[in-house]
Design a protein around this motif. Structure first.
Motif, PDB file in Angstrom:
ATOM      1  N   GLU A   7      29.577  11.579  29.690  1.00  0.00           N
ATOM      2  CA  GLU A   7      30.860  10.896  29.546  1.00  0.00           C
ATOM      3  C   GLU A   7      31.542  10.690  30.893  1.00  0.00           C
ATOM      4  O   GLU A   7      32.398   9.835  31.031  1.00  0.00           O
ATOM      5  N   LEU A   8      31.191  11.477  31.898  1.00  0.00           N
ATOM      6  CA  LEU A   8      31.786  11.339  33.225  1.00  0.00           C
ATOM      7  C   LEU A   8      31.202  10.151  33.990  1.00  0.00           C
ATOM      8  O   LEU A   8      31.871   9.547  34.816  1.00  0.00           O
ATOM      9  N   PHE A   9      29.932   9.813  33.714  1.00  0.00           N
ATOM     10  CA  PHE A   9      29.290   8.708  34.421  1.00  0.00           C
ATOM     11  C   PHE A   9      30.009   7.419  34.073  1.00  0.00           C
ATOM     12  O   PHE A   9      30.210   7.081  32.919  1.00  0.00           O
ATOM     13  N   GLY A  10      30.407   6.700  35.109  1.00  0.00           N
ATOM     14  CA  GLY A  10      31.105   5.447  34.901  1.00  0.00           C
ATOM     15  C   GLY A  10      32.605   5.618  34.733  1.00  0.00           C
ATOM     16  O   GLY A  10      33.326   4.633  34.599  1.00  0.00           O
ATOM     17  N   LYS A  11      33.081   6.862  34.750  1.00  0.00           N
ATOM     18  CA  LYS A  11      34.517   7.129  34.637  1.00  0.00           C
ATOM     19  C   LYS A  11      35.028   7.855  35.868  1.00  0.00           C
ATOM     20  O   LYS A  11      36.029   7.473  36.439  1.00  0.00           O
ATOM     21  N   CYS A  12      34.334   8.917  36.244  1.00  0.00           N
ATOM     22  CA  CYS A  12      34.722   9.692  37.422  1.00  0.00           C
ATOM     23  C   CYS A  12      33.964   9.141  38.635  1.00  0.00           C
ATOM     24  O   CYS A  12      32.727   9.153  38.652  1.00  0.00           O
ATOM     25  N   PRO A  13      34.683   8.639  39.659  1.00  0.00           N
ATOM     26  CA  PRO A  13      33.985   8.035  40.792  1.00  0.00           C
ATOM     27  C   PRO A  13      33.098   9.023  41.552  1.00  0.00           C
ATOM     28  O   PRO A  13      32.027   8.645  42.026  1.00  0.00           O
ATOM     29  N   TYR A  14      33.491  10.277  41.650  1.00  0.00           N
ATOM     30  CA  TYR A  14      32.690  11.265  42.383  1.00  0.00           C
ATOM     31  C   TYR A  14      31.422  11.610  41.618  1.00  0.00           C
ATOM     32  O   TYR A  14      30.337  11.672  42.196  1.00  0.00           O
ATOM     33  N   PHE A  15      31.553  11.830  40.323  1.00  0.00           N
ATOM     34  CA  PHE A  15      30.382  12.136  39.509  1.00  0.00           C
ATOM     35  C   PHE A  15      29.422  10.955  39.500  1.00  0.00           C
ATOM     36  O   PHE A  15      28.209  11.116  39.639  1.00  0.00           O
ATOM     37  N   THR A  16      29.978   9.758  39.351  1.00  0.00           N
ATOM     38  CA  THR A  16      29.151   8.546  39.300  1.00  0.00           C
ATOM     39  C   THR A  16      28.376   8.371  40.606  1.00  0.00           C
ATOM     40  O   THR A  16      27.161   8.150  40.589  1.00  0.00           O
ATOM     41  N   ALA A  17      29.067   8.499  41.744  1.00  0.00           N
ATOM     42  CA  ALA A  17      28.398   8.356  43.051  1.00  0.00           C
ATOM     43  C   ALA A  17      27.337   9.432  43.240  1.00  0.00           C
ATOM     44  O   ALA A  17      26.237   9.156  43.722  1.00  0.00           O
TER      45      ALA A  17
END
Length: 115
Positions: A7-17
């Protein structure tokens, strides 16, 4: 309560990067492609210690994330070229900041080891 990682992927910029660049060789691949389009063999030579299987896996991952483009020419033997997509090109300023930070870090640790 922590959110599920998916759920964090695509929402949290740090997690996504972190997820997009999680591959051990991702940043180096982006660096080499930032200098221009490369054929598979050229990229592998520049990467030095990377195995063919690992390079293929990393390129596919970067392609899936939309940072690298693969162009296949229908000739014998097949010719495949890799280049950065617009999203990949957008990462170049971040890559340049990695270099600035990396140079400073190297200088710091070298200074400490000589004291």
């Amino acid at each position: 309560m922590m959110e599920d990682n998916n759920e964090l992927f695509g929402k949290c910029p740090y997690f996504t990067a972190q997820k997009v660049f999680s591959g051990k060789w991702s940043i180096l691949i982006i660096y080499h492609l930032s200098e221009g389009t490369l054929r598979y063999g050229e990229l592998q030579r520049k990467m030095d210690n990377i195995t063919q299987a690992t390079l293929t896996k990393q390129l596919r991952m970067l392609e899936d994330y939309g940072l690298v483009s693969r162009k296949i020419y229908s000739e014998i033997p097949p010719k495949v070229e890799y280049s950065l997509t617009e999203l990949g090109v957008d990462f170049i300023p971040v890559l340049e900041q990695f270099k600035v930070w990396g140079d400073k870090y190297i200088e710091t640790i070298n200074t400490k080891s000589h004291n």
